[in-house]
Design a protein around this motif. Sequence first.
Motif, short mmCIF file in Angstrom:
data_model
loop_
_atom_site.label_atom_id
_atom_site.label_comp_id
_atom_site.label_asym_id
_atom_site.label_seq_id
_atom_site.Cartn_x
_atom_site.Cartn_y
_atom_site.Cartn_z
N VAL A 68 0.96 -1.11 0.06
CA VAL A 68 -0.07 0.12 0.13
C VAL A 68 0.98 1.24 -0.28
O VAL A 68 1.85 1.21 0.78
CB VAL A 68 -0.80 -0.06 1.40
CG1 VAL A 68 -1.96 1.37 1.27
CG2 VAL A 68 -1.77 -1.21 1.25
N GLU A 69 0.54 2.21 -0.75
CA GLU A 69 1.05 3.59 -0.84
C GLU A 69 0.60 4.20 0.25
O GLU A 69 -0.27 4.73 0.38
CB GLU A 69 0.93 4.19 -2.14
CG GLU A 69 1.64 5.75 -2.18
CD GLU A 69 0.85 6.39 -3.25
OE1 GLU A 69 1.72 7.12 -4.07
OE2 GLU A 69 -0.39 6.21 -3.61
N LYS A 70 1.59 4.38 1.42
CA LYS A 70 1.04 5.23 2.52
C LYS A 70 1.56 6.71 2.41
O LYS A 70 1.06 7.31 3.34
CB LYS A 70 1.66 4.39 3.80
CG LYS A 70 3.18 4.43 4.08
CD LYS A 70 3.59 3.76 5.31
CE LYS A 70 4.85 3.48 5.54
NZ LYS A 70 5.22 2.87 6.72
N SER A 71 2.50 7.07 1.85
CA SER A 71 2.90 8.35 1.48
C SER A 71 3.17 8.61 0.01
O SER A 71 3.53 7.84 -0.72
CB SER A 71 4.13 8.72 2.46
OG SER A 71 4.14 8.65 3.85
N GLY A 72 2.56 9.81 -0.45
CA GLY A 72 2.82 10.01 -1.86
C GLY A 72 1.49 10.68 -2.20
O GLY A 72 1.27 11.94 -2.21
N THR B 108 -4.56 13.21 -7.01
CA THR B 108 -4.60 11.88 -6.75
C THR B 108 -4.43 11.63 -5.35
O THR B 108 -3.40 11.86 -4.73
CB THR B 108 -3.72 10.96 -7.54
OG1 THR B 108 -3.67 11.33 -8.96
CG2 THR B 108 -3.86 9.38 -7.43
N PRO B 109 -5.54 11.00 -4.56
CA PRO B 109 -5.38 10.55 -3.36
C PRO B 109 -4.29 9.41 -2.84
O PRO B 109 -4.04 8.46 -3.97
CB PRO B 109 -6.54 10.23 -2.73
CG PRO B 109 -7.27 9.57 -4.14
CD PRO B 109 -6.69 10.66 -5.09
N MET C 268 -3.81 12.72 5.36
CA MET C 268 -3.79 13.97 5.87
C MET C 268 -2.66 14.64 4.84
O MET C 268 -1.86 13.71 4.71
CB MET C 268 -3.48 14.28 7.11
CG MET C 268 -2.26 13.36 7.71
SD MET C 268 -1.82 13.50 9.52
CE MET C 268 -0.50 12.60 9.84
N ASN C 269 -2.70 15.94 4.77
CA ASN C 269 -1.47 16.48 3.95
C ASN C 269 -0.54 17.21 4.74
O ASN C 269 -0.64 17.93 5.97
CB ASN C 269 -2.01 17.67 3.09
CG ASN C 269 -3.04 17.06 2.14
OD1 ASN C 269 -3.00 15.99 1.87
ND2 ASN C 269 -3.74 17.89 1.08
N THR C 270 0.83 16.89 4.38
CA THR C 270 2.00 17.76 4.92
C THR C 270 2.62 18.57 3.62
O THR C 270 1.78 18.59 2.60
CB THR C 270 2.78 16.91 5.42
OG1 THR C 270 3.51 15.78 4.47
CG2 THR C 270 2.40 15.98 6.81
N THR C 271 3.42 19.29 3.82
CA THR C 271 4.07 19.93 2.82
C THR C 271 4.39 19.07 1.68
O THR C 271 5.20 18.32 1.60
CB THR C 271 5.21 20.71 3.40
OG1 THR C 271 5.15 21.39 4.35
CG2 THR C 271 5.65 21.59 2.41
N GLY C 272 3.48 19.36 0.72
CA GLY C 272 4.05 18.72 -0.63
C GLY C 272 3.69 17.15 -0.65
O GLY C 272 4.05 16.43 -1.67
N LEU C 273 3.16 16.63 0.43
CA LEU C 273 3.05 15.08 0.52
C LEU C 273 1.80 14.72 1.05
O LEU C 273 1.43 15.55 2.06
CB LEU C 273 4.25 14.50 1.18
CG LEU C 273 4.43 13.04 1.12
CD1 LEU C 273 4.89 12.75 -0.22
CD2 LEU C 273 5.61 12.80 2.20
#
Length: 426
Positions: A302-306, A311-312, A363-368
Motif C-alpha cells: 500500500v502506498e502510505k505516503s505520496g 490523486t489521493p 492528511m496533507n503535509t508540505t507537498g506530500l
Amino acid sequence: MRTVVTHYRDLARWDVKSFLLFSNIGADHVRLGTLLRKKQNQWNGTDDVPMLSLHFGGEFSQRESNQIKGQLFVADKGDIIPDQYSRALFTAEFPIYEIDTSVIHPVYLQLYLQSSAFKNLINSIVSGASGRKRVKPSDFESLFVRVPAMNIQEGIVNDWHKAQMEVHGLKKSASDLESSIDRFVLSELGIQLKEPQKNDGAFVVHFSDLERWGVDFNTINAKTARNIKGKYKSKKLFEITRATCGGKWGDEKPTKNSTVLKILRATNFDGINNINLSNIAERAIKTSEIPNFVLKKGDIIVEKSGGGEKTPVGRVAFIDLDIHYGYSNFLQKISIVEGVNPKFVYITLGTYHSVGFTKYLQMNTTGLRNLIMEDYWSVNIPIPPLLKQNEIVAKVEIIKKRIIDIQNQVIDKLQSAKADIEKAII
C-alpha cells in the motif's frame, strides 16, 4: 567512403557535417527559416496560462508553478503546442515560432519535426557536453524539411487524425472497462455509493462529535467512507491482516552487515498492469532485517505516503510472483490471514481508492499526502464466502486481461500509424 560535392556558396558553415546534413535535399525541400517566424509575445504576468516544458524527445510536460525567474513568453493556438492547450507559457530558452500556413500545414510540420529521421538531424547539430544539451536556433532554422503540395500534406494529416480517432476509441473502451471493475466489485459486495454532498457555507458540529481536528474529516462523506457497509459481514482490515511491515530505503552502499536488494517504489505501481518491474532501485538493507522485510507471493503493498495534486494516496499493488524484492519507506506490506483470498482484498482496496474513499483517510503535509494508518487499518471490508471471493477475483482478472489486450492494440496502432506517416513524409 562517400564523396560529396557542393558549391562554396552553399556551405552553411565551415565543417563537413554542415553539408552532409543537406546532401539529400530535393526540389520540394524548404529551409525551416523560411517557413517560421520567431515571435516574442511576452507574458503580462496576470493571465492564467499554463507553463510547459519541451523535452528533447519532443514531449511536453506541464510545470507545477509559474513562479519562474526571468521572462516568460506566450505561445498561442496555431503555434506548435499540444492540442489540449489554447495558450502556453515557455521560458526564453524555448524559441516560439509562427508558421507560414500558406505553405505548410501546422500538423504536417509537427509530424515531420517529430519523425525519427528529423530527430536524427537534430541530434547531429546538438551542442554541449555531458549534461544539458542545446540546439542553436540558427542551426535549427537552417535545416530543410520536405514540403509537398498542400493536398498531399492534408492527406497525410487526415490519415494521422483517423489513426488518432481509432486510438481514442480504443482508450475510451479501456477506460470504460476499468470503471466497470469498480462498479462490479461494489455491486457484488452490496456497497452503495452516495452522491457527494456539498456544504454551501458553514455547517455546525458539536465539539463532542469531532473525531479529529479537520473540517473535511467531519463531513458526512468522510464518515461514510470510514464506515463502509455491504451485504456481507464486514471485518476491519487489521482483523484479516496476518502480518505487516513498513518499507525501508536502506543505504546507497552496502556494508559487511547489509545486503543489496531490489526495492519497489510507488513509481513502479502500474494501474491495470499492477507492477512495472523496470527501473527498479537497488539499496543496501541490513541483512538481519531481510527475512521479515522481503516480499512474498500473495502480499499486498500500500502506498502510505505520496499521492499527487489530484490523486489521493492509498494506491495498492499485488505481489503475484515469487520475487526477492523489498519496498520503499513510502510503502506498507500487508499479508492476509488464511481463509481470505489476498487478491480479493487487493481488488477491494483498489476499488476503495478508485472511488475516492481513501481521500478521507489521509492528511496533507508540505507537498506530500499521508495515509492515516489508524483509520486505514479500521476500514471495513465485506467478506463473502471464499468461493464468492474467488469468483469476484476471476471475473476482475478477465476484465483486466481485456483492458491489457486493448492497451496493446493502442501501442500497435500508434507504432503502425507513425511508421506509415514517416514513410509518407520522408
